[in-house]
Design an enzyme around this catalytic site. Structure first.
Site, PDB file in Angstrom:
ATOM      1  N   ASP A  21      13.173  13.191 -77.717  1.00 32.88           N
ATOM      2  CA  ASP A  21      14.582  12.772 -77.721  1.00 32.88           C
ATOM      3  C   ASP A  21      15.490  13.942 -78.125  1.00 32.88           C
ATOM      4  OD1 ASP A  21      16.655  11.005 -77.370  1.00 32.88           O
ATOM      5  OD2 ASP A  21      16.444  10.048 -79.325  1.00 32.88           O
ATOM      6  N   ASN A  69      16.027   3.661 -69.316  1.00 34.52           N
ATOM      7  CA  ASN A  69      16.802   4.857 -68.935  1.00 34.52           C
ATOM      8  C   ASN A  69      17.391   4.743 -67.521  1.00 34.52           C
ATOM      9  OD1 ASN A  69      14.688   7.160 -70.814  1.00 34.52           O
ATOM     10  ND2 ASN A  69      16.645   6.276 -71.400  1.00 34.52           N
TER      11      ASN A  69
HETATM   12  C1  IPE Z   1      13.750   7.183 -75.761  1.00 32.04           C
HETATM   13  O1  IPE Z   1      14.936   7.868 -75.906  1.00 32.04           O
HETATM   14  C2  IPE Z   1      13.200   7.405 -74.392  1.00 32.04           C
HETATM   15  C3  IPE Z   1      12.710   8.744 -74.121  1.00 32.04           C
HETATM   16  C4  IPE Z   1      12.684   9.747 -74.956  1.00 32.04           C
HETATM   17  C5  IPE Z   1      12.214   8.950 -72.790  1.00 32.04           C
HETATM   18  P1  IPE Z   1      16.355   7.166 -75.664  1.00 32.04           P
HETATM   19  O2  IPE Z   1      17.372   8.201 -75.908  1.00 32.04           O
HETATM   20  O3  IPE Z   1      16.374   6.509 -74.325  1.00 32.04           O
HETATM   21  O4  IPE Z   1      16.342   6.029 -76.783  1.00 32.04           O
HETATM   22  P2  IPE Z   1      17.561   5.265 -77.469  1.00 32.04           P
HETATM   23  O5  IPE Z   1      18.442   4.760 -76.365  1.00 32.04           O
HETATM   24  O6  IPE Z   1      18.270   6.259 -78.339  1.00 32.04           O
HETATM   25  O7  IPE Z   1      16.916   4.173 -78.281  1.00 32.04           O
HETATM   26  C1  IPE Z   2      15.733  12.471 -74.210  1.00 31.69           C
HETATM   27  O1  IPE Z   2      16.970  13.031 -74.464  1.00 31.69           O
HETATM   28  C2  IPE Z   2      15.435  12.409 -72.725  1.00 31.69           C
HETATM   29  C3  IPE Z   2      15.475  11.070 -72.167  1.00 31.69           C
HETATM   30  C4  IPE Z   2      15.671   9.977 -72.815  1.00 31.69           C
HETATM   31  C5  IPE Z   2      15.285  10.956 -70.741  1.00 31.69           C
HETATM   32  P1  IPE Z   2      18.327  12.179 -74.402  1.00 31.69           P
HETATM   33  O2  IPE Z   2      18.911  12.334 -73.036  1.00 31.69           O
HETATM   34  O3  IPE Z   2      18.110  10.778 -74.821  1.00 31.69           O
HETATM   35  O4  IPE Z   2      19.194  12.962 -75.454  1.00 31.69           O
HETATM   36  P2  IPE Z   2      20.266  12.342 -76.462  1.00 31.69           P
HETATM   37  O5  IPE Z   2      19.600  11.246 -77.222  1.00 31.69           O
HETATM   38  O6  IPE Z   2      21.398  11.832 -75.618  1.00 31.69           O
HETATM   39  O7  IPE Z   2      20.659  13.499 -77.328  1.00 31.69           O
HETATM   40 MG    MG Z   3      18.239   9.829 -76.620  1.00 30.97          MG
END
Ligand code: IPE
Ligand code: IPE
Ligand code: MG
Length: 244
Positions: A21, A69
């Site tokens: 994340d 996602n």
């Molecule tokens: C979890 O991260 C999913 C992945 C890292 C693929 P998200 O960014 O989607 O999770 P939330 O929305 O903060 O819970």
């Molecule tokens: C994790 O990074 C990747 C996916 C969930 C696909 P994020 O895109 O969730 O990054 P933040 O949480 O917005 O910083």
């Molecule tokens: Mg995230």
């Protein structure tokens, strides 16, 4: 550099799972686009897989795209799919040379045909490798995984009395694999976000404030060090304690 396991506590650490994340926040902090954050995050995979190999870890699962996602803006979803497609094509040969066995966890049916083919090719090519098992969780959701498993058990007409934890486990994407011992989440959140909710029942959790693209060998070793100090009890009493 290898984590120095003085106590031997890592000998029971077979499976490390990572919620990768913070790509967006990393990019924002540098004035870059979210897509650039995802590219940097994908490039970090190789570095961490190598370091896990150095530490003799048998399984690594990387959470790359959740079933939720899909609800992101269409441009971001498209670029995430594009980045994964490119990295599978570009990285598979080298990973194969390093003995990495690649598997996909999650729904394959909702991915574009070209990506499905790239995943199948990569899984097929690396299927005999045994240096490390790399699971990429893409279009993965823990609840969806359980629903799919229940559907298969109904299709197979398994009798209610024959449904056990083992039968359900054997219908999950992780069938035959050990449960994750350690689940690392980067970027500081303290939630599971629908990741391996069945398999994580006794996993140890570690949350790092570092965003995924910056999560390097040293950060990984810090997580392993923390794991090595944990006492896993699985609901039992501490066997070294004096008995009543
Ligand atoms: C979890 O991260 C999913 C992945 C890292 C693929 P998200 O960014 O989607 O999770 P939330 O929305 O903060 O819970
Ligand atoms: C994790 O990074 C990747 C996916 C969930 C696909 P994020 O895109 O969730 O990054 P933040 O949480 O917005 O910083
Ligand atoms: Mg995230």
């Amino acid at each position: 550099m290898r984590f120095k396991d003085h106590t031997g506590a890592l000998s029971n650490l077979k499976h490390v799972a990572i919620i990768m994340d913070g790509n967006g926040r990393w990019a924002e902090g540098k004035g870059l686009s979210r897509t650039e954050g995802h590219i940097a995050g994908t490039q970090n995979i190789r570095r961490i897989v190598r370091q896990l190999i150095v530490n003799n870890i048998e399984y690594v699962t990387l959470y790359a795209f959740s079933t939720e996602n899909w609800n992101r803006p269409i441009d971001e979803v498209d670029s995430l799919i594009q980045i994964l497609s490119e990295s599978i094509v570009n990285e598979t040969t080298e990973m194969n040379d390093e003995g990495v066995r690649i598997r996909h966890l999650g729904r394959i049916d909702r991915l574009p045909a070209r990506l499905q083919k790239a995943i199948e090719d990569s899984v097929g090519l690396t299927s005999r490798n045994n240096v490390i098992n790399l699971n990429i969780a893409f279009d993965y959701g823990g609840r969806d995984e359980i629903v799919q498993a229940v559907r298969r058990m109904v299709e197979l007409a398994i009798k209610p009395d024959d449904i056990t934890e083992d039968t359900l486990s054997s219908e999950l994407y992780t069938s035959g694999m050990p449960d994750p011992d350690l689940i690392i989440r980067t970027a500081g959140e303290m939630r599971i976000s629908n990741f391996m909710i069945w398999q994580a029942s006794y996993s140890e959790y570690y949350s790092s404030p570092v965003c995924w693209p910056d999560f390097d060998e040293l950060e990984l070793n810090n997580a392993l060090l923390e794991y090595s100090s944990r006492k896993r009890k699985f609901g039992k009493v501490n066997t070294t304690a004096k008995q009543l």
